[in-house]
Design a protein around this motif. Structure first.
Motif, PDB file in Angstrom:
ATOM      1  N   PRO A 107       0.783  -1.240   0.000  1.00 52.76           N
ATOM      2  CA  PRO A 107       0.000   0.000   0.000  1.00 52.76           C
ATOM      3  C   PRO A 107       0.812   1.285   0.000  1.00 52.76           C
ATOM      4  CG  PRO A 107      -0.030  -1.018   2.178  1.00 52.76           C
ATOM      5  CD  PRO A 107       0.616  -2.002   1.263  1.00 52.76           C
ATOM      6  N   LEU A 108       2.099   1.222   0.358  1.00 54.23           N
ATOM      7  CA  LEU A 108       2.883   2.448   0.491  1.00 54.23           C
ATOM      8  C   LEU A 108       4.106   2.452  -0.418  1.00 54.23           C
ATOM      9  CD1 LEU A 108       2.984   3.059   4.361  1.00 54.23           C
ATOM     10  CD2 LEU A 108       1.493   4.171   2.681  1.00 54.23           C
ATOM     11  N   MET A 109       4.416   3.617  -0.931  1.00 53.79           N
ATOM     12  CA  MET A 109       5.718   3.918  -1.518  1.00 53.79           C
ATOM     13  C   MET A 109       6.413   4.837  -0.526  1.00 53.79           C
ATOM     14  SD  MET A 109       6.633   5.717  -5.201  1.00 53.79           S
ATOM     15  CE  MET A 109       5.492   7.091  -4.965  1.00 53.79           C
ATOM     16  N   THR A 110       7.670   4.556  -0.184  1.00 53.07           N
ATOM     17  CA  THR A 110       8.341   5.332   0.853  1.00 53.07           C
ATOM     18  C   THR A 110       9.689   5.851   0.373  1.00 53.07           C
ATOM     19  OG1 THR A 110       9.475   3.427   1.843  1.00 53.07           O
ATOM     20  CG2 THR A 110       7.244   3.911   2.629  1.00 53.07           C
ATOM     21  N   PHE A 111      10.093   6.960   0.962  1.00 57.18           N
ATOM     22  CA  PHE A 111      11.430   7.523   0.733  1.00 57.18           C
ATOM     23  C   PHE A 111      12.015   7.908   2.076  1.00 57.18           C
ATOM     24  CE2 PHE A 111      14.308  11.134   0.125  1.00 57.18           C
ATOM     25  CZ  PHE A 111      15.209  10.598  -0.778  1.00 57.18           C
ATOM     26  N   ARG A 112      13.260   7.458   2.328  1.00 62.51           N
ATOM     27  CA  ARG A 112      13.978   7.789   3.563  1.00 62.51           C
ATOM     28  C   ARG A 112      15.345   8.330   3.158  1.00 62.51           C
ATOM     29  NH1 ARG A 112       9.511   7.074   4.736  1.00 62.51           N
ATOM     30  NH2 ARG A 112       8.588   5.650   6.276  1.00 62.51           N
ATOM     31  N   SER A 113      15.632   9.569   3.486  1.00 65.64           N
ATOM     32  CA  SER A 113      16.885  10.177   3.067  1.00 65.64           C
ATOM     33  C   SER A 113      18.074   9.587   3.814  1.00 65.64           C
ATOM     34  CB  SER A 113      16.850  11.692   3.285  1.00 65.64           C
ATOM     35  OG  SER A 113      16.836  12.007   4.663  1.00 65.64           O
ATOM     36  N   THR A 114      19.215   9.576   3.143  1.00 66.52           N
ATOM     37  CA  THR A 114      20.463   9.128   3.735  1.00 66.52           C
ATOM     38  C   THR A 114      21.564  10.179   3.618  1.00 66.52           C
ATOM     39  OG1 THR A 114      21.091   8.063   1.643  1.00 66.52           O
ATOM     40  CG2 THR A 114      19.977   6.689   3.290  1.00 66.52           C
ATOM     41  N   ARG A 115      21.375  11.159   2.731  1.00 69.05           N
ATOM     42  CA  ARG A 115      22.390  12.183   2.517  1.00 69.05           C
ATOM     43  C   ARG A 115      21.755  13.391   1.851  1.00 69.05           C
ATOM     44  NH1 ARG A 115      27.382  12.037  -1.816  1.00 69.05           N
ATOM     45  NH2 ARG A 115      28.421  13.947  -1.128  1.00 69.05           N
ATOM     46  N   ALA A 116      22.287  14.579   2.149  1.00 64.65           N
ATOM     47  CA  ALA A 116      21.827  15.793   1.487  1.00 64.65           C
ATOM     48  C   ALA A 116      23.006  16.718   1.279  1.00 64.65           C
ATOM     49  CB  ALA A 116      20.747  16.481   2.328  1.00 64.65           C
ATOM     50  N   GLU A 117      22.951  17.494   0.185  1.00 63.97           N
ATOM     51  CA  GLU A 117      24.055  18.389  -0.122  1.00 63.97           C
ATOM     52  C   GLU A 117      23.569  19.597  -0.896  1.00 63.97           C
ATOM     53  OE1 GLU A 117      26.849  16.696  -2.972  1.00 63.97           O
ATOM     54  OE2 GLU A 117      25.331  15.240  -3.552  1.00 63.97           O
ATOM     55  N   GLN A 118      24.306  20.704  -0.746  1.00 60.25           N
ATOM     56  CA  GLN A 118      24.042  21.913  -1.500  1.00 60.25           C
ATOM     57  C   GLN A 118      24.850  21.885  -2.784  1.00 60.25           C
ATOM     58  OE1 GLN A 118      25.213  25.540   0.422  1.00 60.25           O
ATOM     59  NE2 GLN A 118      24.030  26.827  -0.970  1.00 60.25           N
ATOM     60  N   LEU A 119      24.177  22.166  -3.909  1.00 61.55           N
ATOM     61  CA  LEU A 119      24.860  22.167  -5.199  1.00 61.55           C
ATOM     62  C   LEU A 119      25.290  23.564  -5.604  1.00 61.55           C
ATOM     63  CD1 LEU A 119      22.545  19.702  -7.158  1.00 61.55           C
ATOM     64  CD2 LEU A 119      24.605  19.184  -5.829  1.00 61.55           C
ATOM     65  N   GLY A 120      24.729  24.557  -4.935  1.00 66.00           N
ATOM     66  CA  GLY A 120      25.037  25.944  -5.251  1.00 66.00           C
ATOM     67  C   GLY A 120      23.781  26.786  -5.233  1.00 66.00           C
ATOM     68  N   GLY A 121      23.848  27.945  -4.580  1.00 65.01           N
ATOM     69  CA  GLY A 121      22.669  28.791  -4.469  1.00 65.01           C
ATOM     70  C   GLY A 121      21.549  28.083  -3.734  1.00 65.01           C
ATOM     71  N   ASP A 122      20.362  28.059  -4.334  1.00 65.41           N
ATOM     72  CA  ASP A 122      19.204  27.387  -3.728  1.00 65.41           C
ATOM     73  C   ASP A 122      18.983  25.991  -4.302  1.00 65.41           C
ATOM     74  OD1 ASP A 122      18.555  29.467  -2.008  1.00 65.41           O
ATOM     75  OD2 ASP A 122      17.336  30.492  -3.522  1.00 65.41           O
ATOM     76  N   ALA A 123      19.992  25.444  -4.973  1.00 67.62           N
ATOM     77  CA  ALA A 123      19.877  24.108  -5.559  1.00 67.62           C
ATOM     78  C   ALA A 123      20.488  23.072  -4.630  1.00 67.62           C
ATOM     79  CB  ALA A 123      20.583  24.062  -6.905  1.00 67.62           C
ATOM     80  N   TYR A 124      19.768  21.972  -4.443  1.00 68.31           N
ATOM     81  CA  TYR A 124      20.174  20.925  -3.512  1.00 68.31           C
ATOM     82  C   TYR A 124      19.956  19.559  -4.144  1.00 68.31           C
ATOM     83  CZ  TYR A 124      19.885  24.807  -0.311  1.00 68.31           C
ATOM     84  OH  TYR A 124      20.078  26.020   0.274  1.00 68.31           O
ATOM     85  N   ARG A 125      20.574  18.569  -3.562  1.00 70.56           N
ATOM     86  CA  ARG A 125      20.321  17.182  -3.946  1.00 70.56           C
ATOM     87  C   ARG A 125      20.179  16.360  -2.680  1.00 70.56           C
ATOM     88  NH1 ARG A 125      24.300  15.620  -7.980  1.00 70.56           N
ATOM     89  NH2 ARG A 125      22.744  16.505  -9.420  1.00 70.56           N
ATOM     90  N   ILE A 126      19.075  15.634  -2.584  1.00 71.97           N
ATOM     91  CA  ILE A 126      18.864  14.761  -1.437  1.00 71.97           C
ATOM     92  C   ILE A 126      18.815  13.320  -1.939  1.00 71.97           C
ATOM     93  CG2 ILE A 126      16.337  15.003  -1.510  1.00 71.97           C
ATOM     94  CD1 ILE A 126      16.508  14.933   1.626  1.00 71.97           C
TER      95      ILE A 126
END
Length: 203
Positions: A107-126
Motif C-alpha cells: 500500500p505504500l511507496m516510501t522515501f527515507r533520506s540518507t544524505r543531502a548536499e548543497q549544489l550551489g545557491g538554492d539548488a540541492y540534492r537529497i
C-alpha cells in the motif's frame, strides 16, 4: 542558503570554521509536510507519442532541518499508492492492480533520506532509499529551495520543488504491451515530481 549539507569540496576544517547564517539557523527544527499544499506526482511517456501525468493524493512526511549542521538534515515521505490519480478511473485501477503497483499487497511507496548536499545557491540534492512494492533502491532528488514564510495563520513554512528520473523496471514495474507500429505502450523512464510545503512543528 544552505539548508542541507554543502557539496564537499572544502576540507572538514574549513567547513567547521564557516560562520552560521542567522537566517538559516532560524529555520532549524522539525517540519510536517502539508498535503493540502503539496503535490507528489509523475510523468510517463504513453504510446511513444505523448505524456501521461498523475499524482498521489494521499501522502505524508516530515523534514528535519538543521541550520547549524546542515548535513544532519533529513526527509521522510510515505505515499499511499491507492490514491493514484491520472484522471481516468480505468487507468488508475490498472495502476493499482498486480500488473503495476499491486496496491493491496504493497500500500505504500516510501522515501527515507540518507544524505543531502548543497549544489550551489538554492539548488540541492537529497539522496535516500526509495521503496516501491518490495524493492528498495537508492534515489537522488534534485531540489530547489523556494524560501520560507509565515502564513496568515502564523505557521512557519518552507517550500521545495524538485524532480528525479527512474527506470520503473528497476523497482519491478515491468508490465508493458507492444505497439503494432513498433515500440511499447508505456516507457520505462518515469519522471517523479515534488512540490513540497512543510509547516514547522510547535516547539
Amino acid at each position: 542558503m544552505g539548508l542541507f549539507g554543502r557539496k564537499n569540496t572544502e576540507s572538514a576544517t574549513a567547513v567547521a570554521t564557516l560562520p552560521v547564517d542567522p537566517a538559516l539557523a532560524a529555520l532549524t527544527g522539525d517540519y510536517t509536510i502539508d498535503p493540502a499544499h503539496s503535490s507528489i506526482g509523475f510523468t510517463v511517456r504513453h504510446a511513444m507519442v505523448t505524456n501521461v501525468r498523475g499524482t498521489f493524493a494521499e501522502h505524508e512526511g516530515t523534514l528535519k532541518l538543521d541550520g547549524t549542521d546542515p548535513g544532519a538534515s533529513t526527509a521522510s515521505i510515505d505515499v499511499r499508492i491507492a490514491s493514484v490519480d491520472t484522471g481516468i478511473a480505468d487507468r488508475d485501477g490498472h495502476l493499482r492492480s498486480g500488473d503495476f503497483f499491486d496496491a493491496e499487497r504493497f500500500p505504500l511507496m516510501t522515501f527515507r533520506s540518507t544524505r543531502a548536499e548543497q549544489l550551489g545557491g538554492d539548488a540541492y540534492r537529497i539522496t535516500g532509499d526509495l521503496t516501491i512494492k518490495d524493492v528498495t533502491r537508492p534515489l537522488s532528488i534534485d531540489l530547489e529551495f523556494n524560501g520560507s514564510a509565515t502564513d496568515v495563520y502564523g505557521n512557519e513554512r518552507v517550500g521545495f520543488e524538485g524532480s528525479a528520473e527512474i527506470l520503473r523496471s528497476e523497482w519491478g514495474l515491468t508490465w508493458n504491451a507492444a505497439l503494432e507500429t513498433g515500440g511499447v505502450m508505456v516507457s520505462d523512464k518515469v519522471k517523479l515530481n515534488f512540490d513540497i510545503s512543510a509547516i514547522k512543528n510547535a516547539a
